[in-house]
Design a protein around this motif. Sequence first.
Motif, PDB file in Angstrom:
ATOM      1  N   MET A  39      63.201  30.501  44.005  1.00 13.55           N
ATOM      2  CA  MET A  39      63.303  29.076  44.342  1.00 13.55           C
ATOM      3  C   MET A  39      61.918  28.477  44.571  1.00 13.55           C
ATOM      4  SD  MET A  39      66.506  28.538  44.105  1.00 13.55           S
ATOM      5  CE  MET A  39      66.929  27.059  44.961  1.00 13.55           C
ATOM      6  N   TYR A  40      61.066  29.179  45.305  1.00 17.93           N
ATOM      7  CA  TYR A  40      59.715  28.698  45.559  1.00 17.93           C
ATOM      8  C   TYR A  40      58.929  28.606  44.245  1.00 17.93           C
ATOM      9  CZ  TYR A  40      54.903  28.477  47.198  1.00 17.93           C
ATOM     10  OH  TYR A  40      53.599  28.103  47.389  1.00 17.93           O
TER      11      TYR A  40
ATOM     12  N   SER B  15      60.082  28.289  41.261  1.00 22.60           N
ATOM     13  CA  SER B  15      60.654  27.194  40.485  1.00 22.60           C
ATOM     14  C   SER B  15      60.050  25.857  40.911  1.00 22.60           C
ATOM     15  CB  SER B  15      62.178  27.183  40.672  1.00 22.60           C
ATOM     16  OG  SER B  15      62.757  26.083  40.051  1.00 22.60           O
ATOM     17  N   ASP B  16      59.958  25.642  42.214  1.00 28.58           N
ATOM     18  CA  ASP B  16      59.364  24.404  42.731  1.00 28.58           C
ATOM     19  C   ASP B  16      57.889  24.306  42.360  1.00 28.58           C
ATOM     20  OD1 ASP B  16      61.745  23.552  43.853  1.00 28.58           O
ATOM     21  OD2 ASP B  16      61.265  24.293  45.861  1.00 28.58           O
ATOM     22  N   GLN B  17      57.150  25.411  42.499  1.00 28.91           N
ATOM     23  CA  GLN B  17      55.716  25.418  42.210  1.00 28.91           C
ATOM     24  C   GLN B  17      55.434  25.116  40.738  1.00 28.91           C
ATOM     25  OE1 GLN B  17      54.501  25.172  45.530  1.00 28.91           O
ATOM     26  NE2 GLN B  17      52.789  25.954  44.392  1.00 28.91           N
TER      27      GLN B  17
ATOM     28  N   GLY C 165      57.590  23.659  38.647  1.00 27.41           N
ATOM     29  CA  GLY C 165      58.343  22.511  38.147  1.00 27.41           C
ATOM     30  C   GLY C 165      59.322  22.891  37.055  1.00 27.41           C
ATOM     31  N   ARG C 166      59.894  24.090  37.189  1.00 27.28           N
ATOM     32  CA  ARG C 166      60.836  24.606  36.186  1.00 27.28           C
ATOM     33  C   ARG C 166      62.193  24.844  36.831  1.00 27.28           C
ATOM     34  NH1 ARG C 166      57.937  26.450  31.232  1.00 27.28           N
ATOM     35  NH2 ARG C 166      60.027  26.993  30.603  1.00 27.28           N
ATOM     36  N   ASP C 167      63.231  24.781  36.028  1.00 23.62           N
ATOM     37  CA  ASP C 167      64.579  25.125  36.461  1.00 23.62           C
ATOM     38  C   ASP C 167      64.583  26.592  36.899  1.00 23.62           C
ATOM     39  OD1 ASP C 167      67.400  26.298  35.742  1.00 23.62           O
ATOM     40  OD2 ASP C 167      67.698  24.118  35.807  1.00 23.62           O
ATOM     41  N   THR C 168      65.347  26.909  37.935  1.00 24.29           N
ATOM     42  CA  THR C 168      65.384  28.298  38.408  1.00 24.29           C
ATOM     43  C   THR C 168      65.849  29.258  37.318  1.00 24.29           C
ATOM     44  OG1 THR C 168      67.571  27.910  39.376  1.00 24.29           O
ATOM     45  CG2 THR C 168      65.695  27.750  40.854  1.00 24.29           C
TER      46      THR C 168
END
Length: 82
Positions: free
Chosen positions: A45-46, A48-50, A52-55
């Motif tokens: 999850m982290y 993905s956020d870093q 900017g991609r879908d999990t």
Amino acid sequence: MAPKISNLLKPRKNRIVVLEDLNFVWDEPELMELAELWEQEYSVMYISDQLGRDTDEVIIGLIHLAREDLISQRRGGLLNGL
């Protein structure tokens, strides 16, 4: 007796393309950043956020890196990183 028709030769019905909404294209530096974040034991999850991609894209990227032996296994595996 007629030969059996392989399932591969039978016509398909209601064909569905799966995951077509995901982006499977990664730039090499982005993959290396993914590997680095994974090795630092950040969660999917982290990461993905870093990035900017879908999990799901991150998970596919990790599968690729694992198959290429570019990341190590983590205690608890992928599920520990969710």
